[in-house]
Write a protein that holds these residues in place. Structure first.
Motif, PDB file in Angstrom:
ATOM      1  N   ILE A 315      55.916  17.519  26.877  1.00 53.82           N
ATOM      2  CA  ILE A 315      56.278  18.183  28.130  1.00 53.82           C
ATOM      3  C   ILE A 315      56.998  17.224  29.077  1.00 53.82           C
ATOM      4  O   ILE A 315      58.109  17.485  29.549  1.00 53.82           O
ATOM      5  CB  ILE A 315      55.028  18.754  28.830  1.00 53.82           C
ATOM      6  CG1 ILE A 315      54.253  19.694  27.889  1.00 53.82           C
ATOM      7  CG2 ILE A 315      55.435  19.472  30.120  1.00 53.82           C
ATOM      8  CD1 ILE A 315      54.976  20.945  27.512  1.00 53.82           C
ATOM      9  N   LEU A 316      56.370  16.091  29.387  1.00 51.76           N
ATOM     10  CA  LEU A 316      56.889  15.200  30.435  1.00 51.76           C
ATOM     11  C   LEU A 316      58.138  14.438  30.013  1.00 51.76           C
ATOM     12  O   LEU A 316      59.027  14.202  30.828  1.00 51.76           O
ATOM     13  CB  LEU A 316      55.803  14.205  30.875  1.00 51.76           C
ATOM     14  CG  LEU A 316      54.809  14.759  31.895  1.00 51.76           C
ATOM     15  CD1 LEU A 316      53.590  15.347  31.192  1.00 51.76           C
ATOM     16  CD2 LEU A 316      54.355  13.677  32.859  1.00 51.76           C
ATOM     17  N   GLN A 319      60.730  17.565  27.104  1.00 52.22           N
ATOM     18  CA  GLN A 319      61.176  18.834  27.673  1.00 52.22           C
ATOM     19  C   GLN A 319      61.642  18.702  29.122  1.00 52.22           C
ATOM     20  O   GLN A 319      62.770  19.060  29.461  1.00 52.22           O
ATOM     21  CB  GLN A 319      60.045  19.877  27.582  1.00 52.22           C
ATOM     22  CG  GLN A 319      59.714  20.289  26.156  1.00 52.22           C
ATOM     23  CD  GLN A 319      58.606  21.336  26.103  1.00 52.22           C
ATOM     24  OE1 GLN A 319      58.364  22.068  27.070  1.00 52.22           O
ATOM     25  NE2 GLN A 319      57.921  21.404  24.970  1.00 52.22           N
ATOM     26  N   GLU A 320      60.790  18.182  29.977  1.00 53.56           N
ATOM     27  CA  GLU A 320      61.108  18.125  31.398  1.00 53.56           C
ATOM     28  C   GLU A 320      61.883  16.880  31.804  1.00 53.56           C
ATOM     29  O   GLU A 320      62.462  16.830  32.887  1.00 53.56           O
ATOM     30  CB  GLU A 320      59.821  18.224  32.231  1.00 53.56           C
ATOM     31  CG  GLU A 320      59.008  19.493  31.990  1.00 53.56           C
ATOM     32  CD  GLU A 320      59.776  20.739  32.363  1.00 53.56           C
ATOM     33  OE1 GLU A 320      60.545  20.686  33.345  1.00 53.56           O
ATOM     34  OE2 GLU A 320      59.625  21.769  31.669  1.00 53.56           O
ATOM     35  N   LYS A 321      61.841  15.850  30.933  1.00 51.55           N
ATOM     36  CA  LYS A 321      62.580  14.588  31.195  1.00 51.55           C
ATOM     37  C   LYS A 321      62.240  14.010  32.572  1.00 51.55           C
ATOM     38  O   LYS A 321      63.111  13.649  33.362  1.00 51.55           O
ATOM     39  CB  LYS A 321      64.081  14.815  31.041  1.00 51.55           C
ATOM     40  CG  LYS A 321      64.489  15.225  29.620  1.00 51.55           C
ATOM     41  CD  LYS A 321      65.977  15.460  29.501  1.00 51.55           C
ATOM     42  CE  LYS A 321      66.389  15.715  28.059  1.00 51.55           C
ATOM     43  NZ  LYS A 321      65.650  16.792  27.369  1.00 51.55           N
ATOM     44  N   LEU A 322      60.932  13.896  32.819  1.00 51.21           N
ATOM     45  CA  LEU A 322      60.447  13.389  34.103  1.00 51.21           C
ATOM     46  C   LEU A 322      60.142  11.895  34.074  1.00 51.21           C
ATOM     47  O   LEU A 322      60.079  11.243  35.115  1.00 51.21           O
ATOM     48  CB  LEU A 322      59.173  14.142  34.514  1.00 51.21           C
ATOM     49  CG  LEU A 322      59.303  15.657  34.674  1.00 51.21           C
ATOM     50  CD1 LEU A 322      57.934  16.286  34.896  1.00 51.21           C
ATOM     51  CD2 LEU A 322      60.235  15.981  35.842  1.00 51.21           C
ATOM     52  N   THR A 349      61.890  11.573  41.683  1.00 48.57           N
ATOM     53  CA  THR A 349      61.180  12.714  41.105  1.00 48.57           C
ATOM     54  C   THR A 349      59.977  13.095  41.961  1.00 48.57           C
ATOM     55  O   THR A 349      59.161  12.243  42.316  1.00 48.57           O
ATOM     56  CB  THR A 349      60.695  12.385  39.671  1.00 48.57           C
ATOM     57  OG1 THR A 349      61.824  12.096  38.859  1.00 48.57           O
ATOM     58  CG2 THR A 349      59.925  13.555  39.069  1.00 48.57           C
ATOM     59  N   VAL A 353      55.883  17.956  40.724  1.00 47.64           N
ATOM     60  CA  VAL A 353      56.457  18.441  39.471  1.00 47.64           C
ATOM     61  C   VAL A 353      55.798  17.722  38.296  1.00 47.64           C
ATOM     62  O   VAL A 353      55.491  18.328  37.251  1.00 47.64           O
ATOM     63  CB  VAL A 353      57.986  18.216  39.455  1.00 47.64           C
ATOM     64  CG1 VAL A 353      58.579  18.634  38.117  1.00 47.64           C
ATOM     65  CG2 VAL A 353      58.648  18.965  40.601  1.00 47.64           C
ATOM     66  N   ASN A 356      52.315  19.186  37.704  1.00 46.51           N
ATOM     67  CA  ASN A 356      52.404  20.489  37.032  1.00 46.51           C
ATOM     68  C   ASN A 356      52.679  20.313  35.541  1.00 46.51           C
ATOM     69  O   ASN A 356      52.117  21.033  34.704  1.00 46.51           O
ATOM     70  CB  ASN A 356      53.496  21.351  37.668  1.00 46.51           C
ATOM     71  CG  ASN A 356      53.141  21.800  39.073  1.00 46.51           C
ATOM     72  OD1 ASN A 356      51.962  21.884  39.428  1.00 46.51           O
ATOM     73  ND2 ASN A 356      54.153  22.071  39.891  1.00 46.51           N
ATOM     74  N   ALA A 357      53.538  19.358  35.216  1.00 46.26           N
ATOM     75  CA  ALA A 357      53.856  19.104  33.807  1.00 46.26           C
ATOM     76  C   ALA A 357      52.635  18.572  33.057  1.00 46.26           C
ATOM     77  O   ALA A 357      52.411  18.899  31.890  1.00 46.26           O
ATOM     78  CB  ALA A 357      55.021  18.128  33.703  1.00 46.26           C
ATOM     79  N   ASP A 360      50.552  21.425  32.190  1.00 49.04           N
ATOM     80  CA  ASP A 360      51.134  22.163  31.062  1.00 49.04           C
ATOM     81  C   ASP A 360      50.807  21.460  29.739  1.00 49.04           C
ATOM     82  O   ASP A 360      50.549  22.127  28.722  1.00 49.04           O
ATOM     83  CB  ASP A 360      52.648  22.277  31.225  1.00 49.04           C
ATOM     84  CG  ASP A 360      53.045  23.228  32.341  1.00 49.04           C
ATOM     85  OD1 ASP A 360      52.195  24.039  32.762  1.00 49.04           O
ATOM     86  OD2 ASP A 360      54.206  23.154  32.807  1.00 49.04           O
TER      87      ASP A 360
END
Length: 942
Positions: A315-316, A319-322, A349, A353, A356-357, A360
């Motif tokens: 996820i991090l 997918q989200e590239k955080l 960032t 967010v 939340n990731a 998830d």
């Protein structure tokens, strides 16, 4: 820790049957560390382990006392005491173990403090074992009279400098303090930091020291571990002789478990002076060490955050590239534990967010759980880690002491085996539900100055005390004043240092070599002490073959090599490596691209097959490339807030100048990395990677024939081509010294880098110069820089000088972090020491240097890593297989005049680059008094 190196020892390595479910072999063997344990009448626990593979012994004295036994208002005291115990004792005299270590060729007396224990340790040639037992007994029973007010005042400064270096002057350095003061209730022994506060350290009194020593440093609260090439019967006699008459102390009560229950979640934030990126940390109450749930928790944490399949990473990162990394680990201690998740996000960032990731990622795990296959892959990695932890006698000794103190028996290793093997997928899900899902936690948002808008919603400002820089604020002291006391009585004369035992023979490993048709040169050492193999495939080039307009290509290429292959996705390659319990890493240096590996010997062929695939069939995955670019730029951004990283980068620019590519960091800049395309990586790969530039080094439980067979594919299928390494412009020694300053407003320390271009590693004088440097700054506590700046003045936690070099270049450098308000005084004292070194060098200096250099060769090739380094020296620098004996002969024949000649030739205090990274507002102008003109400010924009 007492010395510059921050040594981290993994005490929780667990052994288990090598024929786990994931292994296809039918063999079933159990690895054991044999030991003998006995207890003296005074309560001292003694553990002996025999390992005759190298002529060395490791001696560790572990006291069951850490910061958890401190009083509020005297935090950091256990750690301060760790420092004090090295300085002197009644019969060792001033300099204590540090001085003796230099004479006997020891690894350097060192120590560490945790919440629950303090240990003192070093590895020495076996002929010095009686000396070490005598010395450790002197510290335990004959120490406290030597501590004076000036000694305590000086060591307070040293420890405060350590805190500044490790905490106050580092990005996110205060995060741990904020977490622990909010996770644990007021008064809980873990609610304060091990290193303590500057105020508490300053308030410690001599009476505090004596009270602490008399309460906790007693034989019935101490474990002595001796591991290595020893005679058990003789060792027992020595232990009883030197320790028996030290009186038992008061009984030590068991400390009760104090688990934490958070009534509600807490959210805190802080604007960090050094941070350049936002970081979110989440901490849940966990379990104490060896708790039955700790085993499943260790699996859970690794599964959630390690690798492409990890739910949080998917996820991090993907997918989200955080972010480019999710840190997740347990911090389990004697009476409580904590589970810690940390994410340093990409620039600007919003941490909401990120939170939340994370949720998830947790939901993904709740839905899918962990499979039996993934569980077994994690166990395979633990097996290899365990053997790595036993590759030194010190590692074996640490593990035995750990079980003795915190599990009550060194043989607890057998229960650990059962516990780790018993973990099931259901256990992993159960501990997730029990400790993380919907449970209260402490969340901290650490953000760069002026970026409060990024913090987690509903966060409150954390209470952090920042030290103010005040010129002349610290007290002065005179440590030369001898302590006056009546010596502690003994049944024999303890002032007589025991003699050496039988001198060990220098045991040089046998090296085998082979040149392959493709141009690959292979160097190997067989060693069957543990069933492991370590290897390193070195391809010459690295930064040297890059385009100056796009610095960072070789670094990106090296990292891309392990991101999948032609026939394996990144996740499939990762799974293939993990299923073997192996590790394969690729990285670039200024002069090489290196693929290194570590594997059980039974999996060497399979591991090398993956290396062949990585090298010959790269995947060139575009998604991974973009993730890697983002990760690299983030890393570069983070380092802009780290004073040590800044000092390294700026020193390289000053040392090499604009025409030499080595003036650049091989990571590149944010701008250069952004310009790099996949085509750039492919061009570098096709033009510059050739077997003609390859050196292969292999050590461990593997035969030459097996190694050669594993290289058949590379030798036959890798296209061999001529690649010329460009000649580098010669960096010039400055005609006169110049001071440069890089401004870090509010810095609590000034980081110094002084030096100039010097000898290549292949120069005939290179090794002799490193010997010459021993008493200057290469010998730790035996060096003048340490003795004067740390021990004499309390200006620094540590300082060193060194000659470093390669085939292409070399440098002499001095590095340290000093208290901000003595920046000029430190630089001036270094300059004076350099100017006086040659004229003050005496027979005694050479005698100490020879004693250490010659005797320490007994330790030179103990571990697999040391043997790998030996092969690197032989292959890269053209040294003979017996170069250690040749160097020993060179040192034996050195004279004082030889050393003085080297000093005159290679120590140039008035032709040096003087670089300081610190607070310009308070320190820049003062440095003009060095006599080298007005300092040049390097970052005018500040």
């Amino acid at each position: 820790m007492k010395t510059l190196k921050s040594l981290i020892f993994v005490f929780s390595c667990i052994t288990f049957l090598t024929a786990c479910q994931q292994n296809e072999t039918k063999e079933s063997t159990e690895f054991k560390v044999d030991f003998e344990k006995f207890t003296l009448d005074n309560g001292l626990q003694v553990i002996l382990h025999v390992d005759k593979s190298d002529p060395v012994v490791a001696v560790a004295l572990t006291a069951h006392v850490g910061s958890a036994r401190e009083k509020e208002g005297r935090t950091g005291f256990a750690h301060l005491f760790e420092h004090l115990l090295f300085l002197e004792s009644e019969n060792l005299g001033k300099g204590g173990l540090d001085q003796m270590s230099a004479r006997i060729g020891g690894s350097g007396a060192n120590g560490s403090t945790s919440r629950d224990r303090t240990n003192y340790f070093q590895t020495v040639p076996k002929d010095a074992l009686e000396k070490m037992i005598w010395a450790e007994a002197d510290k335990l029973g004959f120490f406290i009279n030597t501590v004076t007010e000036p000694v305590l005042a000086k060591e307070k400064q040293v420890v405060k400098n350590e805190k500044r270096q490790r905490v106050d002057n580092q990005p996110y350095g205060h995060n741990s303090y904020v977490i622990n003061t909010n996770l644990y209730p007021e008064g809980h022994p873990y609610s304060w930091e091990v290193i303590g506060s500057l105020e508490d350290l300053q308030n410690a009194t001599l009476n505090d020291v004596k009270e602490f020593y008399n309460r906790w440093y007693v034989p019935n609260n101490v474990t002595l571990t001796i591991a290595g090439d020893l005679d058990v019967a003789q060792t027992k006699k020595w232990v009883k002789k030197y320790f028996d008459e030290i009186p038992r102390g008061e009984d030590i009560p068991e400390i009760e478990k104090q688990p934490v229950i958070l009534k509600s979640s807490k959210r805190l934030f802080y604007e960090d002076n050094f941070a350049r990126l936002p970081r979110l940390s989440m901490t849940w109450p966990g379990v104490p060490q060896y708790h039955e749930d700790s085993y499943a928790l260790s699996v859970l944490i690794e599964y959630l955050s390690k690798g492409k399949k990890a739910p949080l990473n998917k996820i991090l990162i993907d997918q989200e590239k955080l972010t480019d990394n999710v840190g997740f680990y347990q911090y389990n201690s004697e009476i409580a534990g904590q589970i810690m998740l940390s994410v340093t996000a990409f620039n600007q960032t919003d941490l909401n967010v990120v939170a939340n990731a994370i949720n998830d990622g947790f939901k993904d795990f709740e839905l899918n759980g962990i499979s039996e296959t993934d569980l077994n892959k994690i166990k395979a990695g633990q097996e290899t880690d365990f053997y790595n932890g036993l590759s030194s006698v010190l590692g074996k000794g640490f593990q035995l002491a750990q079980y003795e103190i915190f599990a009550g028996d060194p043989a607890f290793i057998n229960q650990d085996v059962k516990n780790i093997l018993a973990v099931t997928p259901e256990d992993v899900m159960n501990v997730y539900n029990k400790y993380i899902k919907d449970k209260n936690y402490v969340a901290t948002s650490f953000v760069p100055k002026g970026q409060i808008d990024l913090v987690l919603d509903n966060s409150i400002l954390a209470n952090v005390v920042e030290e103010k820089i005040v010129q002349g604020a610290e007290e002065t002291f005179d440590t030369s004043v001898a302590a006056s006391y009546e010596k502690t009585p003994s049944s024999f004369d303890r002032s007589m240092e025991p003699p050496y035992g039988e001198s060990p023979e220098l045991n040089i490993p046998e090296v085998w070599k082979e040149n392959l048709d493709s141009g690959i040169k292979v160097f190997g050492i067989e060693n069957y002490e543990v069933p492991l193999v370590q290897f390193e495939l070195q391809i010459e080039g690295g930064l040297l073959l890059e385009n100056k307009e796009k610095i960072g290509v070789s670094n990106l290429l090296a990292n891309m090599l392990t991101k999948g292959t032609k026939n394996k996705t990144p996740e499939e390659l990762e799974n293939a490596i993990q299923s073997l319990g192996a590790s394969i890493n690729a990285y670039a240096t200024d002069t090489n691209i290196i693929i290194s590996g570590n594997t059980l010997s039974k999996h060497f062929d399979a591991t090398m097959a993956l290396v062949n695939e990585i090298l010959l069939e790269p995947r060139w995955d575009e998604n991974e490339f973009e993730l890697l670019k983002a990760s690299t730029k983030s890393s570069i951004k983070r380092r802009k807030g780290n004073p040590n990283s800044i000092a390294s980068n700026e020193f390289a620019k000053l040392l090499y100048g604009g025409n030499n590519i080595l003036a650049n960091s091989n990571s590149g800049t944010e701008e250069s990395v952004e310009l790099i395309s996949m085509i750039d990586l492919q061009d570098y790969y096709n033009k510059n990677l050739t077997p003609q530039l390859v050196l292969m080094h292999v050590v461990g439980a593997i035969s030459k024939s097996q190694v050669m067979a594993s290289l058949h594919t590379l030798n036959s299928q890798w296209e061999s081509k001529q690649v010329d390494i460009p000649e580098l412009p010669l960096p010039l020694i400055p005609e006169t010294s110049q001071v440069y300053f890089y401004d870090m407003p509010g810095a609590k320390q000034s980081v110094i880098r002084f030096g100039y271009p010097s000898l290549k590693a292949t120069d005939k004088d290179f090794y002799a110069s490193t010997v010459m440097n021993y008493r200057l700054g290469g010998g730790g506590f035996a060096s003048q820089l340490t003795q004067q700046l740390r021990e004499g003045k309390g200006y620094t936690y540590g300082i060193r000088s060194r000659f470093s070099g390669s085939n292409y270049t070399g440098e002499f450098s001095i590095s340290s972090g000093v208290r901000t308000n003595v920046t000029y005084e430190s630089a001036s004292l270094v300059k004076q020491i350099l100017e006086d070194y040659g004229k003050n060098y005496k027979d005694e200096d050479l005698e100490v240097t020879k004693g250490y250099t010659i005797k320490s060769t007994a330790r030179a090739f103990e571990t697999l890593g040391a043997k790998l380094n030996m092969l690197t020296n032989i292959s890269n620098y053209g040294l003979q297989d017996d170069y250690a004996k040749q160097r020993e002969s060179l040192v034996k024949n050195m004279t004082v005049d030889d050393v003085k000649s080297l000093i005159e030739k290679y120590i140039k205090p008035n032709q040096m680059i003087y670089l300081i990274v610190g607070d310009a507002a308070t320190q820049l102008d003062r440095l003009e008094a060095l006599g080298f003109g007005k300092p040049i400010l390097l970052n005018l924009e500040n």
